[in-house]
Design an enzyme around this catalytic site. Structure first.
Site, PDB file in Angstrom:
ATOM      1  N   ASN A   1       0.842  -1.183  -0.008  1.00  0.00           N
ATOM      2  CA  ASN A   1       0.170  -0.076   0.055  1.00  0.00           C
ATOM      3  C   ASN A   1       1.025   1.195  -0.159  1.00  0.00           C
ATOM      4  O   ASN A   1       1.475   1.620   0.995  1.00  0.00           O
ATOM      5  CB  ASN A   1      -0.830  -0.067   1.265  1.00  0.00           C
ATOM      6  N   TRP A   2       0.886   1.981  -1.278  1.00  0.00           N
ATOM      7  CA  TRP A   2       1.910   3.088  -1.351  1.00  0.00           C
ATOM      8  C   TRP A   2       1.387   4.399  -0.683  1.00  0.00           C
ATOM      9  O   TRP A   2       2.006   5.271  -0.558  1.00  0.00           O
ATOM     10  CB  TRP A   2       2.179   3.300  -2.623  1.00  0.00           C
ATOM     11  N   LYS A   3       0.134   4.373  -0.213  1.00  0.00           N
ATOM     12  CA  LYS A   3      -0.534   5.539   0.417  1.00  0.00           C
ATOM     13  C   LYS A   3      -0.315   6.770  -0.531  1.00  0.00           C
ATOM     14  O   LYS A   3      -0.548   6.665  -1.641  1.00  0.00           O
ATOM     15  CB  LYS A   3       0.204   5.660   1.857  1.00  0.00           C
TER      16      LYS A   3
ATOM     17  N   HIS B   1      -9.267   1.160   5.271  1.00  0.00           N
ATOM     18  CA  HIS B   1      -8.094   1.293   5.915  1.00  0.00           C
ATOM     19  C   HIS B   1      -8.109   2.401   7.144  1.00  0.00           C
ATOM     20  O   HIS B   1      -8.962   3.144   6.871  1.00  0.00           O
ATOM     21  CB  HIS B   1      -6.971   1.732   4.657  1.00  0.00           C
TER      22      HIS B   1
ATOM     23  N   GLU C   1      -6.362   4.520   7.995  1.00  0.00           N
ATOM     24  CA  GLU C   1      -6.244   5.949   7.828  1.00  0.00           C
ATOM     25  C   GLU C   1      -7.407   6.558   7.245  1.00  0.00           C
ATOM     26  O   GLU C   1      -7.819   7.900   7.441  1.00  0.00           O
ATOM     27  CB  GLU C   1      -5.131   6.054   6.964  1.00  0.00           C
TER      28      GLU C   1
ATOM     29  N   GLU D   1      -5.026  -5.112  10.430  1.00  0.00           N
ATOM     30  CA  GLU D   1      -4.072  -4.131  10.829  1.00  0.00           C
ATOM     31  C   GLU D   1      -4.181  -3.288  11.950  1.00  0.00           C
ATOM     32  O   GLU D   1      -5.200  -2.284  12.154  1.00  0.00           O
ATOM     33  CB  GLU D   1      -4.277  -3.170   9.675  1.00  0.00           C
TER      34      GLU D   1
ATOM     35  N   GLY E   1       2.884   2.070  10.598  1.00  0.00           N
ATOM     36  CA  GLY E   1       3.720   3.231  10.529  1.00  0.00           C
ATOM     37  C   GLY E   1       4.698   3.690  11.678  1.00  0.00           C
ATOM     38  O   GLY E   1       4.903   4.653  12.020  1.00  0.00           O
TER      39      GLY E   1
ATOM     40  N   SER F   1       3.948  -2.449  10.018  1.00  0.00           N
ATOM     41  CA  SER F   1       5.206  -2.388  10.111  1.00  0.00           C
ATOM     42  C   SER F   1       5.725  -3.617   9.662  1.00  0.00           C
ATOM     43  O   SER F   1       6.748  -4.131  10.465  1.00  0.00           O
ATOM     44  CB  SER F   1       5.452  -2.141  11.684  1.00  0.00           C
TER      45      SER F   1
ATOM     46  N   GLY G   1       2.942  -1.053   4.151  1.00  0.00           N
ATOM     47  CA  GLY G   1       3.042   0.177   3.830  1.00  0.00           C
ATOM     48  C   GLY G   1       4.316   0.835   3.500  1.00  0.00           C
ATOM     49  O   GLY G   1       4.886   0.474   2.533  1.00  0.00           O
ATOM     50  N   GLY G   2       5.103   1.216   4.461  1.00  0.00           N
ATOM     51  CA  GLY G   2       6.250   2.041   4.333  1.00  0.00           C
ATOM     52  C   GLY G   2       7.318   1.156   3.545  1.00  0.00           C
ATOM     53  O   GLY G   2       7.959   1.413   2.759  1.00  0.00           O
TER      54      GLY G   2
HETATM   55  P1  PGA Z   1       2.983   0.172   7.366  1.00  0.00           P
HETATM   56  O1  PGA Z   1       1.488   0.299   6.633  1.00  0.00           O
HETATM   57  O2  PGA Z   1       3.492  -0.957   6.866  1.00  0.00           O
HETATM   58  O3  PGA Z   1       3.983   1.402   6.993  1.00  0.00           O
HETATM   59  O4  PGA Z   1       3.142   0.098   9.085  1.00  0.00           O
HETATM   60  C1  PGA Z   1       0.735  -0.806   6.898  1.00  0.00           C
HETATM   61  C2  PGA Z   1      -0.649  -0.396   6.206  1.00  0.00           C
HETATM   62  O5  PGA Z   1      -0.838   0.761   6.579  1.00  0.00           O
HETATM   63  O6  PGA Z   1      -1.305  -0.950   5.267  1.00  0.00           O
END
Ligand code: PGA
Length: 256
Positions: free
Chosen positions: A13-15, A99, A101, A171, A177, A217, A238-239
Site C-alpha cells: 500500500n503506497w498511500k 483502511h 487511515e 491491521e 507506521g 510495520s 505500507g512503508g
Molecule cells: P506500515 O503500513 O507497513 O507502514 O505500518 C501498513 C498499512 O497501513 O497498510
C-alpha cells in the site's frame, strides 16, 4: 492443516507516495527481483494518479494493481471521488476498503465500508477489507469487541458466495507506521478470532478458505516469523513496500 490450501498474498500500500515517474522506476527495479517468486500473489496499490503507469509497467507480470479507495456509487455528482467501474477500466483488479487511515482521517465507517464493498463486488474488483483495533481499545481489552463489530458491520449483508473473493487485512492501528509490529502470536490470535467470525457468519468452508493478511510495520526482518504462523496468509505492507529491494525481500520471505 487448513481444509483448503490458501495461497499467500503480499500486498503493498503506497498511500500518498510516488509520482508516475517514481512508479516506473519502482517497477523497473522490482519486477526482475520477483520474477521467480511464484509462491504468492503480489498486489500493489499506488495512488490514483499513478494507477495507469503501474498497470502499464506491471503488464505481463504477476503483479496485480489495486486502488486504495473507491466511491460506492457507479457515477454521480461526487466531486473528487472515483467509482469502481473507473478503476476497472484503469486496469485495477483489487481495491483497499476501510483502511484505518481512511477511518481515522476521512470519516470512513463500517456503513460506508459495507457500501464500498458492495460496489467493488458488483464491478468485479477484489476487495481487501481492513479491520483493526486502536491502541486504546487493545489496552482496554476491547480488541475482540472491535473486531467483531467491524466484521459484522462490513459483511452483514453478504452471502457466503459474495464473501468468497474477499481478502481481509488485520491491521492493528497501533502497529501502522509505528515500527511496532504485532508479534506473530498476537497477530495469529486476532486472525483466529476473525476466522471464527467468518465461520459463524458464512460457515466452515468459507472460513477455511478466507485469506487474512497481517498489516502494521511489516519489514523484511519480521515477515518470515509472521508467515510461519498458519493463520497468517499474507501481509499488507505500507512503508516497506516503497523500496523495490525491501518489498522484493518481503515477497521472497521464504528465502529469508
Ligand atoms: P506500515 O503500513 O507497513 O507502514 O505500518 C501498513 C498499512 O497501513 O497498510
Amino acid at each position: 492443516m487448513p481444509a483448503t490450501p490458501r495461497r499467500p498474498v503480499i500486498a503493498g500500500n503506497w498511500k500518498m507516495f510516488k509520482t508516475q515517474a517514481d512508479t516506473r522506476s519502482f517497477f523497473a527495479a522490482f519486477l526482475p527481483l520477483v520474477a521467480a517468486a511464484d509462491h504468492c500473489e503480489i498486489v500493489i496499490a499506488p495512488p490514483f494518479t499513478a494507477l495507469a503507469a503501474a498497470v502499464d509497467a506491471a503488464r505481463g507480470s504477476r503483479v496485480a494493481i489495486a486502488a486504495q479507495n473507491l466511491h460506492w456509487e457507479p457515477q454521480g455528482a461526487f466531486t473528487g471521488e472515483i467509482a469502481a467501474p473507473m478503476l476497472v477500466e484503469a486496469g485495477c483488479r483489487a481495491v483497499l476498503i476501510g483502511h484505518s487511515e481512511r477511518r481515522q482521517f476521512f470519516g470512513e465507517t463500517d456503513a460506508t465500508v459495507a457500501q464500498k464493498l458492495a460496489a467493488a463486488l458488483a464491478a468485479g474488483l477484489q476487495p481487501i477489507v481492513c479491520v483493526g483495533e486502536s491502541l486504546e481499545a487493545r489496552e482496554q481489552g476491547r480488541t475482540d469487541e472491535i473486531l467483531r463489530s467491524q466484521f459484522a458491520g462490513a459483511f452483514a449483508a453478504l452471502t457466503a458466495r459474495e464473501f468468497s473473493p474477499i481478502l481481509l487485512a488485520y491491521e492493528p492501528v497501533w502497529a501502522i507506521g509505528t515500527g511496532r509490529t504485532a508479534t506473530p502470536q498476537l497477530a495469529a490470535e486476532a486472525h483466529r478470532f476473525l476466522r471464527a467470525q467468518a465461520e459463524s457468519r458464512f460457515g466452515r468452508e468459507a472460513a477455511a478458505a478466507l485469506r487474512i493478511l497481517y498489516g502494521g510495520s511489516v519489514k523484511p526482518g519480521n515477515i518470515s516469523g509472521l508467515m510461519a504462523e498458519e493463520e497468517i496468509d499474507g501481509a499488507l505492507v505500507g512503508g516497506a513496500s516503497l523500496d523495490p529491494a525491501s518489498f522484493a525481500a518481503i515477497v521472497k520471505y521464504r528465502e529469508g
